[in-house]
Motif scaffolding. Structure first.
Motif, mmCIF file in Angstrom:
data_model
loop_
_atom_site.group_PDB
_atom_site.id
_atom_site.type_symbol
_atom_site.label_atom_id
_atom_site.label_comp_id
_atom_site.label_asym_id
_atom_site.label_seq_id
_atom_site.Cartn_x
_atom_site.Cartn_y
_atom_site.Cartn_z
ATOM 1 N N ARG A 1 53.199 62.296 55.891
ATOM 2 C CA ARG A 1 54.206 61.989 54.886
ATOM 3 C C ARG A 1 55.278 61.066 55.465
ATOM 4 O O ARG A 1 55.703 60.113 54.808
ATOM 5 C CB ARG A 1 54.843 63.304 54.390
ATOM 6 N N LEU A 2 55.681 61.328 56.685
ATOM 7 C CA LEU A 2 56.715 60.513 57.326
ATOM 8 C C LEU A 2 56.223 59.082 57.545
ATOM 9 O O LEU A 2 56.962 58.114 57.339
ATOM 10 C CB LEU A 2 57.120 61.142 58.658
ATOM 11 N N ASP A 3 54.942 58.937 57.936
ATOM 12 C CA ASP A 3 54.373 57.590 58.111
ATOM 13 C C ASP A 3 54.397 56.816 56.800
ATOM 14 O O ASP A 3 54.737 55.622 56.765
ATOM 15 C CB ASP A 3 52.929 57.688 58.625
ATOM 16 N N LEU A 4 54.023 57.493 55.714
ATOM 17 C CA LEU A 4 54.017 56.840 54.398
ATOM 18 C C LEU A 4 55.416 56.403 53.999
ATOM 19 O O LEU A 4 55.624 55.272 53.529
ATOM 20 C CB LEU A 4 53.430 57.790 53.353
ATOM 21 N N LEU A 5 56.380 57.306 54.182
ATOM 22 C CA LEU A 5 57.752 56.986 53.794
ATOM 23 C C LEU A 5 58.311 55.837 54.632
ATOM 24 O O LEU A 5 59.029 54.967 54.115
ATOM 25 C CB LEU A 5 58.646 58.224 53.940
ATOM 26 N N GLU A 6 57.991 55.811 55.928
ATOM 27 C CA GLU A 6 58.472 54.736 56.793
ATOM 28 C C GLU A 6 57.900 53.383 56.356
ATOM 29 O O GLU A 6 58.595 52.369 56.359
ATOM 30 C CB GLU A 6 58.100 55.016 58.249
ATOM 31 N N LYS B 1 60.216 50.377 54.917
ATOM 32 C CA LYS B 1 60.184 49.066 55.571
ATOM 33 C C LYS B 1 59.910 47.965 54.552
ATOM 34 O O LYS B 1 60.530 46.886 54.586
ATOM 35 C CB LYS B 1 59.102 49.066 56.655
ATOM 36 N N GLU B 2 59.009 48.246 53.611
ATOM 37 C CA GLU B 2 58.675 47.246 52.590
ATOM 38 C C GLU B 2 59.848 46.989 51.665
ATOM 39 O O GLU B 2 60.153 45.840 51.329
ATOM 40 C CB GLU B 2 57.453 47.720 51.790
ATOM 41 N N LEU B 3 60.552 48.056 51.259
ATOM 42 C CA LEU B 3 61.694 47.900 50.352
ATOM 43 C C LEU B 3 62.872 47.243 51.062
ATOM 44 O O LEU B 3 63.554 46.387 50.484
ATOM 45 C CB LEU B 3 62.105 49.270 49.792
ATOM 46 N N GLU B 4 63.107 47.636 52.322
ATOM 47 C CA GLU B 4 64.208 47.017 53.070
ATOM 48 C C GLU B 4 63.921 45.540 53.324
ATOM 49 O O GLU B 4 64.832 44.701 53.277
ATOM 50 C CB GLU B 4 64.428 47.756 54.390
ATOM 51 N N GLY B 5 62.636 45.223 53.592
ATOM 52 C CA GLY B 5 62.259 43.831 53.827
ATOM 53 C C GLY B 5 62.465 42.965 52.600
ATOM 54 O O GLY B 5 62.724 41.757 52.711
ATOM 55 N N ASP C 1 57.919 37.132 41.351
ATOM 56 C CA ASP C 1 56.552 37.598 41.630
ATOM 57 C C ASP C 1 56.576 38.720 42.664
ATOM 58 O O ASP C 1 55.850 39.715 42.554
ATOM 59 C CB ASP C 1 55.688 36.436 42.135
ATOM 60 N N GLU C 2 57.403 38.539 43.692
ATOM 61 C CA GLU C 2 57.522 39.570 44.732
ATOM 62 C C GLU C 2 58.083 40.867 44.141
ATOM 63 O O GLU C 2 57.588 41.965 44.424
ATOM 64 C CB GLU C 2 58.418 39.073 45.860
ATOM 65 N N ILE C 3 59.127 40.718 43.321
ATOM 66 C CA ILE C 3 59.732 41.895 42.688
ATOM 67 C C ILE C 3 58.733 42.572 41.760
ATOM 68 O O ILE C 3 58.639 43.808 41.714
ATOM 69 C CB ILE C 3 61.007 41.482 41.931
ATOM 70 N N SER C 4 57.953 41.793 41.016
ATOM 71 C CA SER C 4 56.940 42.350 40.108
ATOM 72 C C SER C 4 55.905 43.160 40.876
ATOM 73 O O SER C 4 55.464 44.225 40.432
ATOM 74 C CB SER C 4 56.270 41.225 39.333
ATOM 75 N N ARG C 5 55.495 42.669 42.053
ATOM 76 C CA ARG C 5 54.538 43.401 42.884
ATOM 77 C C ARG C 5 55.117 44.747 43.332
ATOM 78 O O ARG C 5 54.432 45.779 43.310
ATOM 79 C CB ARG C 5 54.174 42.540 44.098
ATOM 80 N N LEU C 6 56.389 44.755 43.714
ATOM 81 C CA LEU C 6 57.030 45.990 44.162
ATOM 82 C C LEU C 6 57.233 46.974 43.012
ATOM 83 O O LEU C 6 57.175 48.190 43.212
ATOM 84 C CB LEU C 6 58.381 45.664 44.814
ATOM 85 N N LYS C 7 57.463 46.436 41.808
ATOM 86 C CA LYS C 7 57.665 47.318 40.645
ATOM 87 C C LYS C 7 56.439 48.178 40.361
ATOM 88 O O LYS C 7 56.546 49.303 39.870
ATOM 89 C CB LYS C 7 58.004 46.484 39.401
ATOM 90 N N LYS C 8 55.246 47.653 40.659
ATOM 91 C CA LYS C 8 54.016 48.412 40.429
ATOM 92 C C LYS C 8 53.953 49.656 41.314
ATOM 93 O O LYS C 8 53.235 50.611 41.013
ATOM 94 C CB LYS C 8 52.803 47.524 40.683
ATOM 95 N N LYS C 9 54.712 49.636 42.411
ATOM 96 C CA LYS C 9 54.682 50.755 43.352
ATOM 97 C C LYS C 9 55.900 51.673 43.230
ATOM 98 O O LYS C 9 55.777 52.895 43.364
ATOM 99 C CB LYS C 9 54.635 50.228 44.795
ATOM 100 N N TYR C 10 57.077 51.066 42.989
ATOM 101 C CA TYR C 10 58.292 51.831 43.235
ATOM 102 C C TYR C 10 59.239 51.988 42.035
ATOM 103 O O TYR C 10 60.246 52.677 42.162
ATOM 104 C CB TYR C 10 59.071 51.186 44.388
ATOM 105 N N GLY C 11 58.956 51.343 40.907
ATOM 106 C CA GLY C 11 59.857 51.527 39.777
ATOM 107 C C GLY C 11 59.775 50.391 38.777
ATOM 108 O O GLY C 11 59.273 49.310 39.087
ATOM 109 N N GLU D 1 67.042 53.156 43.775
ATOM 110 C CA GLU D 1 67.206 54.619 43.729
ATOM 111 C C GLU D 1 66.088 55.296 44.521
ATOM 112 O O GLU D 1 66.314 56.264 45.250
ATOM 113 C CB GLU D 1 67.206 55.097 42.280
ATOM 114 N N TYR D 2 64.855 54.791 44.345
ATOM 115 C CA TYR D 2 63.728 55.352 45.085
ATOM 116 C C TYR D 2 63.908 55.149 46.587
ATOM 117 O O TYR D 2 63.587 56.028 47.394
ATOM 118 C CB TYR D 2 62.429 54.711 44.612
ATOM 119 N N GLN D 3 64.431 53.996 46.970
ATOM 120 C CA GLN D 3 64.689 53.717 48.391
ATOM 121 C C GLN D 3 65.678 54.723 48.961
ATOM 122 O O GLN D 3 65.497 55.227 50.082
ATOM 123 C CB GLN D 3 65.234 52.289 48.542
#
Length: 576
Positions: A190-195, A199-203, A308-318, A326-328
């Motif tokens: 779980r910790l590996d997944l969250l890290e 990292k992806e959201l911070e990047g 496009d980058e934001i759209s890709r992240l929306k599919k995963k995180y919100g 908020e998820y971050q």
């Protein structure tokens, strides 16, 4: 109350339309005439289980429809209707149930299609069917706690609500503790997944409302030429020689010249002056906006890439950038908990113990309220049992576990309704131990006990119509008369429909309907007929003798009607 009932192609019923009144309506007839079939139809109308067997032979569908008139605007059906988006207007509810020969069930409430479960929720606020088989629910101890809470609902509801709220909070804390206590391997994964996610959201380096702002900027750049032309045309129409502002200025000057001579002109001069300066300021803003417009194809490409980058992240995180932020934050909090698991478990354990203490205190208060309600219920039941010639019977509400004033460390197992488990116990003979209903009472005794409980709980249940289906089976003589009087007393709080074979009960009716089975067009069909006074005497005589009418039986029937009339008059005077 149920005022109209229409049944078509149901079992042996071709088509009947029955009008009901308030008070006590009695349905009588020979065995097999179709009395219980009508009750079956009403039960289906209230969400009961259907079957193709109910569809009349040769028909494609059975149809049942009932009109209910509410006697108050705050009836429970209003709340249930609002919950499911059903409009209850003019204090009327129409229930419809169709069963097809293929087994499909179609349900409607006030013309709106609903599921069977919704029809059942609506139906149980309007109809309470009480039959010989329905005694099983009263004998089921699982229902006794609910009945006790319903008995003194006004006092119990608030305490129960407070307890339920705390209990849900406790469950959430315990769930968090369990999740955090999982094995080390699961925690590491779980910790590996969250890290990785962090990292992806911070990047991405997201900022609040970034997607909305980029969409607006893209829209402006994509429509640059149109925007520039529109604003430039508007500015040109306002500013310059012989343009809008100059004409406004000339009009203002004309009014200014006459302001000293007329109050109206002076007032309008001031108003036009205000408008002039506003339009002049507007023209300056349009000019500044034009000066700031700049078409930048490189910036448009940059925006498209970012979106496009934001759209890709929306599919995963919100669904929005704000949701992803908020998820971050949630990820960061959970990672902190996982990395410092032991300290968080210790803190959660402390919070759980403190909340358990609070929940227990609420459960204890709920228990105390129920204890008092149980004492009052026992008194009411004992009084009613005596009136049904069960004066030697003893009734008790047993609590399990029986909680004393011990330390909190002895907290019993809590559940969604507190820590109480309630059982109704009875002994019908002196010296006999108290036992559960199903293990004590005979058929006739059980009918009387059941009627007592139904009368008491009907006062608190608030249903529109109470239906008794041959609950008087196995009794006779003075007990039959006492049951008749008890059923009539129930009709003082709700409309009562009663199927009976007892002349004592039938004599107590405000309305008496006879159900008959006849042959029509070489097929058997059921008919319902409301009896006149003389017809009622004849039907009571048949019920008394079971064979042909005799003058003695008819005289007895008249006497029963007179006695019933006197009793009802007495009840009216006492309650009036």
């Amino acid at each position: 109350m149920l005022t109209e009932l229409s049944i078509r192609d149901f079992a042996i019923i071709d088509h009947v339309a029955i009008t009901f009144s308030d008070g006590l309506t009695v349905l009588t007839g020979e065995t097999g005439a179709g009395k219980s079939i009508i009750i079956d139809a009403i039960q289906l109308l209230a969400g009961g289980r259907g079957s193709v067997e109910f569809v009349r032979h040769g028909s494609k569908r059975a149809e049942i429809e009932g009109l209910f008139i509410l006697d108050k605007t705050d009836h429970a059906v209003q709340t249930v209707g609002k919950q499911f988006g059903i409009d209850i207007v003019d204090e009327q509810v129409v229930l419809e149930r169709v069963i097809t020969s293929s087994g499909k069930s179609i349900c409607r409430v006030n013309g709106k299609l609903v599921t069977l479960s919704i029809l059942k929720e609506i139906g149980k606020t309007l109809i309470d069917v009480h039959s010989q088989h329905e005694t099983q629910s009263l004998m089921d101890s699982e229902s006794h706690l609910h009945l006790l809470d319903m008995y003194d609902f006004a006092k119990t509801a608030k305490v129960k609500q407070d307890y339920s709220q705390l209990y849900e909070e406790l469950l959430i804390l315990k769930k968090r503790y369990k999740e955090l206590s999982n094995n080390e391997q699961e925690m590491a994964h779980r910790l590996d997944l969250l890290e990785f996610q962090l990292k992806e959201l911070e990047g991405a380096d997201l900022s609040p409302n970034e997607d909305d702002e980029l969409e607006a900027e893209r829209k402006q750049l994509g429509n640059y030429e149109r925007i520039y032309t529109v604003v430039q045309d508007a500015y040109n129409a306002l500013y310059g020689e012989q343009k809008g502002i100059e004409w406004l200025y000339q009009a203002k000057q004309a009014l200014d010249n006459g302001a000293d001579h007329d109050e109206f002109i002076a007032k309008k001069s001031d108003e036009l002056g205000n408008h002039y300066y506003l339009v002049e300021e507007l023209s300056f803003q349009l000019r500044n906006y034009i000066d700031g417009l700049e078409y930048d194809p490189a910036r448009l490409n940059e925006i498209e890439a970012r979106l496009d980058e934001i759209s890709r992240l929306k599919k995963k995180y919100g669904n929005t950038v704000n949701e992803m932020l908020e998820y971050q934050a949630m990820i960061e909090e959970e990672m902190e908990q996982l990395k410092n698991k032991d300290s968080h478990l210790l803190q959660l354990s402390k919070e759980i113990k403190e909340l358990e203490h609070d929940v227990y205190l609420e459960a204890k208060e709920l228990h105390d309220v129920r204890k008092q309600a149980a004492e009052n219920l026992v008194q009411d039941v004992q009084k009613e049992l005596k009136s049904l010639y069960l004066e030697k019977a003893s009734f008790r509400v047993a609590f399990s576990p029986d909680i004393g004033d011990g330390p909190v460390s002895e907290i019993p197992k809590l559940h969604k309704n507190g820590f109480d488990h309630v059982h109704f116990l009875i002994s019908t003979n002196t010296g006999e131990p108290l036992k559960e209903l199903s293990k004590t009472a005979s058929g006739g005794e059980l009918s009387r006990i059941m009627l007592v409980l139904k009368k008491i709980f009907a006062q608190h249940q608030g249903v529109t119509s109470v239906i008794f289906d041959e609950v008087d089976t196995g009794v006779s003589g003075r007990v039959a008369q006492a049951i008749a009087e008890k059923i009539y007393e129930v009709s003082g709080n709700s409309q009562v429909l009663c199927i009976t074979h007892l002349p004592q009960v039938a004599a107590m009716a405000d309305t008496h309907k006879l159900i008959q089975k006849e042959e029509k067009n070489k097929r058997t069909a059921t008919f319902v007929h409301e009896l006149s006074r003389q017809e009622q005497i004849n039907e009571l005589s048949r019920m008394i003798t079971g064979t042909k009418l005799t003058e003695t039986a008819m005289e007895h029937a008249r006497e029963m009607l007179e006695l019933a009339h006197s009793y009802k008059k007495q009840v009216y005077q006492v309650n009036g």
